[in-house]
Design a protein around this motif. Sequence first.
Motif, mmCIF file in Angstrom:
data_model
loop_
_atom_site.group_PDB
_atom_site.id
_atom_site.type_symbol
_atom_site.label_atom_id
_atom_site.label_comp_id
_atom_site.label_asym_id
_atom_site.label_seq_id
_atom_site.Cartn_x
_atom_site.Cartn_y
_atom_site.Cartn_z
ATOM 1 N N LEU A 9 71.453 149.224 29.553
ATOM 2 C CA LEU A 9 72.540 148.267 29.777
ATOM 3 C C LEU A 9 72.820 147.501 28.488
ATOM 4 C CD1 LEU A 9 71.719 146.541 33.209
ATOM 5 C CD2 LEU A 9 73.382 148.329 32.771
ATOM 6 N N ASP A 10 74.053 147.590 27.999
ATOM 7 C CA ASP A 10 74.487 146.861 26.804
ATOM 8 C C ASP A 10 75.756 146.097 27.206
ATOM 9 O OD1 ASP A 10 75.332 145.930 24.388
ATOM 10 O OD2 ASP A 10 75.421 147.865 23.378
ATOM 11 N N LEU A 11 75.591 144.857 27.638
ATOM 12 C CA LEU A 11 76.661 144.174 28.361
ATOM 13 C C LEU A 11 77.409 143.092 27.585
ATOM 14 C CD1 LEU A 11 74.946 143.810 31.868
ATOM 15 C CD2 LEU A 11 76.467 145.620 31.052
ATOM 16 N N GLU A 12 76.882 142.631 26.452
ATOM 17 C CA GLU A 12 77.501 141.499 25.764
ATOM 18 C C GLU A 12 78.447 141.948 24.647
ATOM 19 O OE1 GLU A 12 74.674 138.573 24.532
ATOM 20 O OE2 GLU A 12 73.723 138.467 26.499
ATOM 21 N N ALA A 13 79.535 141.180 24.468
ATOM 22 C CA ALA A 13 80.524 141.491 23.425
ATOM 23 C C ALA A 13 79.915 141.254 22.039
ATOM 24 C CB ALA A 13 81.759 140.617 23.602
ATOM 25 N N ARG A 14 80.247 142.150 21.104
ATOM 26 C CA ARG A 14 79.876 142.002 19.697
ATOM 27 C C ARG A 14 81.038 142.503 18.858
ATOM 28 N NH1 ARG A 14 75.492 144.691 21.818
ATOM 29 N NH2 ARG A 14 76.047 146.664 20.788
ATOM 30 N N LYS A 15 81.149 141.997 17.653
ATOM 31 C CA LYS A 15 82.280 142.380 16.810
ATOM 32 C C LYS A 15 82.258 143.875 16.498
ATOM 33 C CE LYS A 15 85.074 140.875 12.941
ATOM 34 N NZ LYS A 15 85.292 139.894 11.881
ATOM 35 N N GLU A 16 81.049 144.435 16.342
ATOM 36 C CA GLU A 16 80.949 145.854 15.948
ATOM 37 C C GLU A 16 81.018 146.810 17.144
ATOM 38 O OE1 GLU A 16 76.617 144.497 16.503
ATOM 39 O OE2 GLU A 16 78.523 143.645 15.803
ATOM 40 N N LYS A 17 81.308 146.255 18.317
ATOM 41 C CA LYS A 17 81.385 147.084 19.523
ATOM 42 C C LYS A 17 82.838 147.256 19.938
ATOM 43 C CE LYS A 17 78.642 146.118 23.162
ATOM 44 N NZ LYS A 17 78.245 145.515 24.475
ATOM 45 N N LYS A 18 83.223 148.449 20.332
ATOM 46 C CA LYS A 18 84.589 148.665 20.808
ATOM 47 C C LYS A 18 84.795 147.911 22.117
ATOM 48 C CE LYS A 18 85.411 152.954 18.368
ATOM 49 N NZ LYS A 18 85.789 154.371 18.391
ATOM 50 N N GLY A 19 86.037 147.496 22.354
ATOM 51 C CA GLY A 19 86.343 146.678 23.521
ATOM 52 C C GLY A 19 86.282 147.460 24.815
ATOM 53 N N GLY A 20 86.296 146.725 25.928
ATOM 54 C CA GLY A 20 86.308 147.374 27.239
ATOM 55 C C GLY A 20 84.919 147.580 27.802
ATOM 56 N N ALA A 21 84.867 148.381 28.837
ATOM 57 C CA ALA A 21 83.598 148.694 29.492
ATOM 58 C C ALA A 21 83.617 150.171 29.856
ATOM 59 C CB ALA A 21 83.418 147.835 30.747
ATOM 60 N N TRP A 22 82.449 150.811 29.777
ATOM 61 C CA TRP A 22 82.393 152.239 30.085
ATOM 62 C C TRP A 22 80.960 152.681 30.361
ATOM 63 C CZ3 TRP A 22 83.109 150.239 25.204
ATOM 64 C CH2 TRP A 22 82.193 150.603 24.215
ATOM 65 N N MET A 23 80.851 153.851 30.942
ATOM 66 C CA MET A 23 79.564 154.522 31.095
ATOM 67 C C MET A 23 79.574 155.757 30.212
ATOM 68 S SD MET A 23 77.672 157.254 32.376
ATOM 69 C CE MET A 23 78.699 158.157 33.508
ATOM 70 N N ASN A 24 78.490 155.973 29.501
ATOM 71 C CA ASN A 24 78.357 157.175 28.683
ATOM 72 C C ASN A 24 77.099 157.911 29.129
ATOM 73 O OD1 ASN A 24 79.005 159.009 26.734
ATOM 74 N ND2 ASN A 24 78.863 157.617 25.007
ATOM 75 N N ASN A 25 77.232 159.178 29.452
ATOM 76 C CA ASN A 25 76.052 159.936 29.858
ATOM 77 C C ASN A 25 75.440 160.615 28.645
ATOM 78 O OD1 ASN A 25 78.677 161.372 30.387
ATOM 79 N ND2 ASN A 25 77.337 163.155 30.481
ATOM 80 N N TRP A 26 74.160 160.373 28.437
ATOM 81 C CA TRP A 26 73.458 160.970 27.295
ATOM 82 C C TRP A 26 72.856 162.314 27.690
ATOM 83 C CZ3 TRP A 26 68.306 158.780 24.872
ATOM 84 C CH2 TRP A 26 68.009 159.490 23.703
ATOM 85 N N LYS A 27 72.088 162.322 28.776
ATOM 86 C CA LYS A 27 71.452 163.573 29.208
ATOM 87 C C LYS A 27 71.677 163.781 30.707
ATOM 88 C CE LYS A 27 67.861 163.352 25.650
ATOM 89 N NZ LYS A 27 68.224 164.584 24.918
ATOM 90 N N PRO A 28 71.943 165.020 31.113
ATOM 91 C CA PRO A 28 72.092 165.308 32.547
ATOM 92 C C PRO A 28 70.773 165.765 33.165
ATOM 93 C CG PRO A 28 72.716 167.236 31.278
ATOM 94 C CD PRO A 28 72.243 166.204 30.279
ATOM 95 N N HIS A 29 70.682 165.709 34.498
ATOM 96 C CA HIS A 29 69.558 166.355 35.169
ATOM 97 C C HIS A 29 69.714 167.861 34.994
ATOM 98 C CE1 HIS A 29 67.221 168.098 38.538
ATOM 99 N NE2 HIS A 29 66.390 167.132 38.202
ATOM 100 N N PHE A 30 68.617 168.533 34.642
ATOM 101 C CA PHE A 30 68.727 169.950 34.271
ATOM 102 C C PHE A 30 67.353 170.595 34.341
ATOM 103 C CE2 PHE A 30 69.382 172.954 30.428
ATOM 104 C CZ PHE A 30 69.915 173.960 31.214
ATOM 105 N N ILE A 31 67.319 171.820 34.827
ATOM 106 C CA ILE A 31 66.102 172.637 34.719
ATOM 107 C C ILE A 31 66.461 173.864 33.890
ATOM 108 C CG2 ILE A 31 64.401 174.024 35.951
ATOM 109 C CD1 ILE A 31 64.525 171.995 38.208
#
Length: 648
Positions: free
Chosen positions: A379-401
């Motif tokens: 969770l990265d919830l606070e505004a910072r100047k170096e962060k793009k605006g808005g809110a989103w979910m980004n998936n890094w790794k999926p469940h996988f066998i």
Amino acid sequence: MFPEFKSDDLLIKEKAILEKMESNEKFISNLLEQSQFNFANFLKPYQTIHTELSDLSTEISHLNSVKNNEESQAVYTRILPKLTEYYTNLGQNENIYNAFLEIEKTDRTINPEQKKVLSNEIRDFRLSGVGLENSKKEELKKIRIRLSDLSNQFSQNVLNATNAFEMILAEEDVKGMPEGELNSAKTENGKYKFTLQFPSYIAYMTYGPNREKRKELYKAYTTKAPENGKILEEILELRKKESTLLGYETYANLSLATKVADTPEQVLEFLNSLAKKAKPIAEKEISALREFAKERGVENLESQDLTFYSELLKKEKFNYEEEKYRPYLEKESVTKGTFVFLESLLGIRFQEAKTEVWHPSVLCYDLIIENQTRARLYLDLEARKEKKGGAWMNNWKPHFINEKGKETLPIAFVIGNFPSATKDHPSLLKPNDVVTLFHELGHALHHLLSRVNEAFVSGVNGVEWDAVEFPSQFLENFAYEPKVLSLFAKHYKTGEKIPEEYIRTMVDAKNFQSAMAVVRQLEFAIFDIKIHQVAPKEEEVQNILNEVRKEVSVFFPPSYNKFQNSFSHIFAGGYAAGYYSYKWAELLSANAYYSFVDKGVFDLQLAEHFRKTVLEKGGSENAMKLFRDFYGKDPEIEALLRLNGIAA
């Protein structure tokens, strides 16, 4: 069990991606030398190597979004065209495509998940131009590389313009503004700074007492990145060429090839039917607002007045004032309480994990279900100047066998831009921030709860774009439920629970001007479909927007407003000819949400049914089929109207 996320090795990541693309090409060449192909010996390892590449590229794009600087911009700009070229070449490889066709014809051992992977791949290869003659393949490749570059430019221009503007105000220009907003805006020399970062911008537009300063801020916000006018014109032209090469009448038709909706006409019919229901009510809402403003000396309501007078009217009508909720919605308390809610709703538990993060304010949690660690959430919830605006979910790794039987557990990031905590003041949220948090957590849970074993259709992977918002919108609706709010809304100083009358007021006020909000979203969605049907020039883009506004809108902005130049969803995101997806998915989410509400919210049997039929299935089956598996029938528009407080 989970890998560490390294945030200080961009050049190492760049090198790893370049090496991975090269090794993948060699690996695929070896796979293609086999005498016969089946899912196990070809498509399973093919998924593995491309999931590994996706994981690497996600790390760079993620850091460019949350830790944006000259180095991240340079690395991302260098790597993006190379990735685009790699995937374009891959999608046009006749030998891979023929291997897929052979598997489709001969492999009788594949299960339903694998069948979905195969059918998606064959479809996507066709959409990549696999059957085109070489000259057209080359043209398509150039178009896609150029489009990726233009989208990146579009996004970067918006970010640069957002960061370049600031408005410094004296005490008299902020008189009467809420304390929390003033604390966030106060500078060291006693002045107040407002920027185009959304939390700062919306604070002054909502509470700023100086009408001329509101106008200055509004104009800056709606005229940013004017250079994007020519960029979006070129994007539309290239998308039209791309669709023509692939045999589609328009880019809108091409976009819908991977969605639940069948044709642009079907989408427009759905949107226009909603507009007919919502516009008459929206007209009454705007009339009431004009009358309210007139009573306070504003004869002609202008764009910079809308949010300001809406807030005053809402306060008068419901005694509703967002600011008075903020002491009860401290970020850490909301986060922990949300986890309590999700445990009650879905039977999942969150356990804080100590691991490397890219900023000290970032938190990490493991998801526990039935005493098993199943996923990880950042969770990265606070505004910072170096962060793009808005809110989103980004998936890094999926469940996988993978082909060796090794299980990869899913990992996702939830990003917000909520007010930043300082040494003197915690991060205090507005009710709408809580809605945003729930929304993005809905996306995350869709990904993290997946039990699908094939990476390409696990979690949010492979989900039709017009259904991917279904779980997120489903979850956000609960942010207004009294039973849910009572779990975590408490005063950050005293620990006192939020008064019941506050909750009642918020629920009553939830659908204040909801029809105006609906027609605004319909304006965006119809505009998006229409410009992707004709690929207009920059000036004609504005004309189409004006025509759409005449049809569905109830308030017209000034001519200098060029909102399209920062409409990143469709020019730098994945929503081109797909912005309607929000309303389409809202139809599904409303029906699912009322299934829970009508059973008293917390019903473990229903929750398990929802988890197993929708959340755990990811993209492994058609989204409408999964919805019917849960709901038992097609969605009904009455639930959507009920959700928005619009009479059927």
